[in-house]
Every structure is written in C-alpha cells, then in structure tokens.
Design a protein around this motif. Structure first.
Motif, short mmCIF file in Angstrom:
data_model
loop_
_atom_site.label_atom_id
_atom_site.label_comp_id
_atom_site.label_asym_id
_atom_site.label_seq_id
_atom_site.Cartn_x
_atom_site.Cartn_y
_atom_site.Cartn_z
N ARG A 342 21.82 54.44 -1.86
CA ARG A 342 22.72 54.94 -2.91
C ARG A 342 23.93 54.49 -2.51
NH1 ARG A 342 20.68 60.38 -2.99
NH2 ARG A 342 19.21 59.74 -4.66
N HIS A 343 24.40 54.61 -1.48
CA HIS A 343 25.76 54.41 -1.23
C HIS A 343 26.21 52.82 -1.29
CE1 HIS A 343 29.49 54.18 0.98
NE2 HIS A 343 29.23 53.45 1.72
N VAL A 344 25.23 52.08 -0.89
CA VAL A 344 25.39 50.48 -1.08
C VAL A 344 25.24 50.04 -2.63
CG1 VAL A 344 24.37 48.21 -0.70
CG2 VAL A 344 24.51 49.87 1.16
N VAL A 345 24.48 50.86 -3.42
CA VAL A 345 24.26 50.40 -4.84
C VAL A 345 25.71 50.86 -5.35
CG1 VAL A 345 23.20 50.92 -6.84
CG2 VAL A 345 21.82 50.22 -5.06
N ASP A 346 26.20 52.11 -4.99
CA ASP A 346 27.65 52.36 -5.51
C ASP A 346 28.41 51.46 -5.37
OD1 ASP A 346 26.88 54.60 -6.79
OD2 ASP A 346 27.57 55.90 -5.19
N ALA A 347 28.47 50.97 -4.02
CA ALA A 347 29.72 50.08 -3.73
C ALA A 347 29.70 48.68 -4.41
CB ALA A 347 29.37 49.87 -2.14
N PHE A 348 28.48 48.36 -4.78
CA PHE A 348 28.38 46.91 -5.62
C PHE A 348 28.32 47.13 -6.93
CE2 PHE A 348 27.08 45.41 -1.49
CZ PHE A 348 27.60 44.25 -1.26
N SER A 349 28.27 48.25 -7.52
CA SER A 349 28.10 48.48 -8.75
C SER A 349 29.30 47.60 -9.88
CB SER A 349 27.98 49.73 -9.38
OG SER A 349 29.35 50.45 -8.96
N LEU A 350 30.52 47.85 -9.19
CA LEU A 350 31.45 47.14 -10.05
C LEU A 350 31.47 45.64 -10.04
CD1 LEU A 350 34.08 48.09 -11.23
CD2 LEU A 350 35.67 47.57 -9.37
N ARG A 351 31.10 45.22 -8.93
CA ARG A 351 30.98 43.56 -8.74
C ARG A 351 29.79 43.05 -9.59
NH1 ARG A 351 29.51 40.71 -3.47
NH2 ARG A 351 28.41 39.12 -4.39
N ALA A 352 28.86 44.03 -9.61
CA ALA A 352 27.57 43.69 -10.57
C ALA A 352 27.99 43.57 -11.91
CB ALA A 352 26.46 44.61 -10.35
N ALA A 353 28.79 44.70 -12.53
CA ALA A 353 29.12 44.76 -13.76
C ALA A 353 29.89 43.52 -14.29
CB ALA A 353 29.75 46.11 -13.85
N ARG A 354 30.92 43.19 -13.32
CA ARG A 354 31.87 42.19 -13.72
C ARG A 354 30.93 40.95 -13.84
NH1 ARG A 354 36.55 42.95 -9.33
NH2 ARG A 354 37.76 44.42 -10.41
N LYS A 355 30.07 40.77 -13.07
CA LYS A 355 29.34 39.47 -13.16
C LYS A 355 28.30 39.63 -14.55
CE LYS A 355 27.05 36.08 -10.50
NZ LYS A 355 26.32 35.54 -9.25
N GLY A 356 28.00 40.80 -14.93
CA GLY A 356 26.96 40.84 -15.80
C GLY A 356 25.70 40.98 -15.50
N LYS A 390 24.95 37.03 -5.56
CA LYS A 390 25.49 35.67 -5.53
C LYS A 390 24.40 34.73 -6.01
CE LYS A 390 26.59 35.24 -0.94
NZ LYS A 390 27.15 35.08 0.37
N HIS A 391 23.25 35.11 -5.82
CA HIS A 391 21.91 34.09 -6.62
C HIS A 391 21.59 34.59 -7.73
CE1 HIS A 391 22.29 31.77 -2.87
NE2 HIS A 391 22.56 33.09 -2.10
#
Ligand code: ADP
Length: 485
Positions: A342-356, A390-391
């Motif tokens: 849960r914590h890791v997904v939270d931490a990456f959510s912003l980057r994922a959203a930015r990348k679409g 990344k991929h």
C-alpha cells in the motif's frame, strides 16, 4: 616438570608424521602380541618335548629290561660271556648316542655299550632307586664318562624268580635341547615374518592415506597462493576420497566467487566512470569566467543531476555488497506485506499519473505476514514498480497484488509494457545486466535493481518468477513463506 614432559612427548610423538605413528603403533602392537604368543606356545612345546623324550626313555628302559631278562639270567647262571647280549645291546643303542649299561644287584657295572665307561660301582641315583622299587623315574645330571649333561632312565631286570640287576639307559641332554631349540627357531622365524608382514602392510596402508593428504595440503597451499584452478585427483570413495571431493567443490566455489567479485568490481568501476567524466567536464567548463549566466546555470543543473546519479549508484552498490556479505537472518521479523505494498503504490501514484499509466493495488483486508525487514521488502517493491513504470508507455497499466496462496504469501507486480526478450530473461537478475544499455543508463538505471531484489528475496526464504511477452507486458511473482505476527 609436567610441561617438560609434554614438550618431550610432543617432539617424540606428536610432531611425527602420520605414517610414522601408524607404523610405530602397528609394529609395537604386533610385536607384543607375537612375542606373547611365541613365548607361550614355545614354552608349551618345549615342556611337551621334554616330557615326551623322558617318557620314551623310561619305556625304552623297561622294554630292554624285559626283552633281555633271559639273556642276563643265562649270563649269571652259566657265566656266559655276554657276546650275543652285547651285540644286541649295541644294535639297540646304535647311531643314537644313547648308551645302555647293565648293573648287577650290588650295583657294579657288568658292561656298557659305551667303551668310555670304566668298571665301577654306581651310586644309588634317582632313576636306579626308582627301578629297584619297580617304578619309573628319570634324572638329568652331569656324566663324568662323557663329560656332558645326560638324561637317565632305568628299569629292573628280573630272572625266573629274582632280581638280577638294573638296566640304565641315557642320552645326551644336548639332543633334547637341540630339538627344542629347533622348535624355538621355527616359532621365532614365523613370528618375525608375521611382524614384518604386518609392518609392511601398515606402511602400505599409511602411505595410501598419507599420500592423498599430502596432495591436499599442497593443493590448499597452491590455492592460498592464488592458483584458483587447482584441484586434486579423487581416488576412491573412502573418507580421504570424500575429503578430496569436498576440497574440489570448495575450490570451485571459491574460484567462482572470486571471479564474480572481480567482474563486479570491473563493472562497478565502469559504471562509476561515466558520471564522473561528465562531472569533470562540466566542472572544467564552469571554470571559464566568460561563460554566459544561463549556460552556467544549465551546467550546474547537469552537475547536480550527475551527482545524484552517482549517489544513487553508490547507494545501490553499497546495498548489494552489504547483502553479499553475510546477511544476518536473525534480524528478520514479521512484516505486513499488505501495508508495505500500500505504501509503495502510494509513493508511486503521482509519477504514474504524470506518465499517464494506471497504477492499481489489489490486496486483502487483513494483513499478510512474512519474515523480512520493512526496508528490504519496500526496496523490493519499489524496484519492481519503478521498473514497471519505466518500461510501460502512457496509457498502460501497472498492478500490484498481494494475496495468500496455499499458505504462502504471493506478491505480484504486473505491467502492460514492452516486455523482456526471452533470451534476456535468465540474465536480468545478474548485477549490471541491462537489456538496452544506452536507454537504461539514460533513465538512470544501473542494472543493479533486480539483483538486489533477488538477493533480498533469497534472504527472506522466498523465490521469484518472471513471465514476459514482448510487446504485451511483464509479470514478476514473488512467493514467500507465511509467518504470524
Ligand atoms: P535497471 O536499474 O537498469 O532497471 P534492473 O536490474 O532493475 O536494472 O533491471 C534489469 C533489466 O531488466 C533492465 O535493464 C530492463 O531492461 C529489464 N527489465 C526489468 N523490469 C522490466 C519490466 N517490468 N519490463 C521490461 N523490462 C524490464
């Protein structure tokens, strides 16, 4: 004093070679055993021989007395010369060095088969006394006529009704001794041969043990001296052979480890060189005083970026080498995989959203515990999610799922990205391995992420599986033994 004794013992025994000890012990033990055996059987044989000869002599005396009784009587009554008698008796004693003498009732010598015996009256010796009492006895004593020890026996000679005299028979004691000595010699010779054979055998045995051990010692020294390809020949499957096999395995493992380490260091220095070179270049340019301010700012930005890259790389290298050194499994404790995911997904959510990219989490309500460290488990998931993002191109999907399967905890990170070529899959967990070197480096990858993941999963007693289809996506599945909080 005690120390002195210990020291002497050490010098005389402890420091000796294994072969010497072996052979010495074998020799002493066989010597004692054979000596005891030879002594016991030798003495028994000797007394048996003595008894046998003595008994034979006594019997002989009685037979002679019995056989010649009639002749003696004739001699007494008719004063016949004992010609026939003498011939008979000479015949009996012939070639045997035995002597037969006849004494009359007053113990005066009547005649003897040995011409050296002069007429005389004999004393009442043991065997004659016994014969007169009609029993049998033998005696060993010095004989003045032949000047040697002799064995004597005697028997009474009876006429029709009364005692005529005594027959005395004797042989040199030396003859008995010669027979006994011959027996002793045979026994001693046999014993000696037994000891010799035993010692030779022990020498052979000791050598067969010591030689491979020496080879092993030399090989260990060579190995210590840097000859990593050194191995020993394996002879047989006994303990020494097993030791040789174990040694070879150890050497192979050592060689593999050292070679891996060397490769690792070469790769690491290579990785460190490129950010360092660009830092050096920028720094040199910044020394130019005429540099326009916006160029200067750009270089400083780039410097910062490279330094960050270097920092990340150094951290990962450190991490990996820490994991390579004896990891402390005692430091592990139950960690809730659900909370970490849960914590890791939270931490990456912003980057994922930015990348679409759609980042989803699929976890149960209740916690799922595995034996790990929170930082380690987080590192694993961050690496996997980071790689997936990344991929995976814009519009794709990355999903993280944690669930209990067959009493184990399963963690999956799946993406709909570019996938990994099949030929690369077996290598992606090797340090510094990258599918597309140039691109990975541009993206700040070092090829260390998955090798750290693999080491950590191993440390936690789990395993990792990869499924990937080019152009469709990749799925990493981790399986850990479950534990309770
Ligand atoms: P890096 O730090 O370069 O990402 P990793 O050890 O994390 O190194 O990964 C090794 C290689 O595996 C990467 O270079 C990449 O090509 C490939 N890889 C890892 N994860 C994925 C993924 N989810 N999809 C496609 N390729 C991947």
């Amino acid at each position: 004093m005690r120390e002195r004794l210990v020291e002497v013992w050490r010098q005389f025994w402890w420091d000796r070679s294994l072969a010497t000890k072996f052979v010495t012990v074998y020799f002493i033990v066989s010597l004692v055993l054979v000596a005891a055996l030879v002594w016991r059987s030798g003495s028994q044989i000797a007394s048996a021989i003595e008894e046998e000869i003595e008994h034979e002599l006594e019997i002989e005396a009685f037979i002679i007395a019995g056989t010649l009784g009639k002749d003696f009587e004739d001699m007494y009554e008719y004063g016949q010369a004992p010609g026939r008698l003498l011939a008979l008796m000479q015949q009996l004693g012939e070639g045997t060095e035995s002597r037969i003498s006849f004494y009359d009732r007053s113990l005066n010598l009547v005649f003897s088969t040995d011409p050296r015996v002069q007429p005389h009256q004999t004393e009442m010796t043991t065997e004659i006394a016994a014969a007169l009492a009609n029993s049998e006895q033998h005696a060993i004593r010095y004989d003045p006529w032949t000047q040697e020890e002799r064995l004597f026996a005697a028997a009474p000679v009876f006429g029709e009704e009364h005692l005529l005299g005594v027959v005395q028979i004797s042989i040199p004691w030396r003859r008995v001794q010669t027979r006994i000595l011959a027996e002793w010699t045979t026994l001693l010779f046999t014993g000696g041969v037994a000891i010799l054979l035993n010692t030779l055998l022990s020498l052979f045995l000791a050598r067969s043990i010591v030689r491979p051990l020496r080879e092993l010692t030399q090989a260990a020294r060579d190995l210590a001296g840097g000859r990593l390809d050194r191995r020993v020949p394996v002879r047989g499957r006994d303990e020494v052979g097993t030791l040789a096999v174990a040694f070879n395995e150890m050497a192979a493992r050592l060689q593999e480890m050292i070679e891996r380490e060397r490769l690792f260091i070469a790769n690491a220095s290579h990785e460190l060189r490129s950010p360092l070179t660009s830092i050096q270049l920028r720094a040199e340019m910044l020394r130019e005083e005429t540099l326009p301010p916006e160029r200067r700012r750009r270089y400083i930005e780039e410097l910062h970026h490279e330094a960050q890259r270097l920092h990340r790389l150094a951290e990962r290298l450190l991490n990996l080498s820490r994991l390579n050194m004896r990891p402390e499994t005692e430091a592990l404790h139950p960690v809730d995989a659900v909370a970490v995911a849960r914590h890791v997904v939270d931490a990456f959510s912003l980057r994922a959203a930015r990348k679409g990219v759609t980042l989803t989490l699929d976890v149960p309500e209740e916690p799922l515990w595995i034996l790990a460290t929170p930082e380690g488990l987080q590192e694993i998931l961050m690496n996997l999610v980071d790689n997936a993002l990344k991929h995976t191109p814009s519009g794709g999907r990355v999903s993280v799922r944690v669930q209990a399967v067959n009493g184990q905890v399963q963690v999956q990170v799946a993406d709909t990205g570019e996938g990994i070529p099949e030929a690369d899959i077996p290598h992606i967990f090797e340090p510094f391995y990258r599918v597309d070197k140039a691109r990975s480096r541009r993206q700040g990858g070092s090829g260390l992420g998955l090798s750290i993941v693999k080491r950590l999963v191993d440390l936690y007693g789990g395993r990792i599986e990869v499924q990937s289809t080019l152009g469709q996506g990749t799925q990493f599945t981790l399986i850990f033994p479950a534990t309770s909080p």
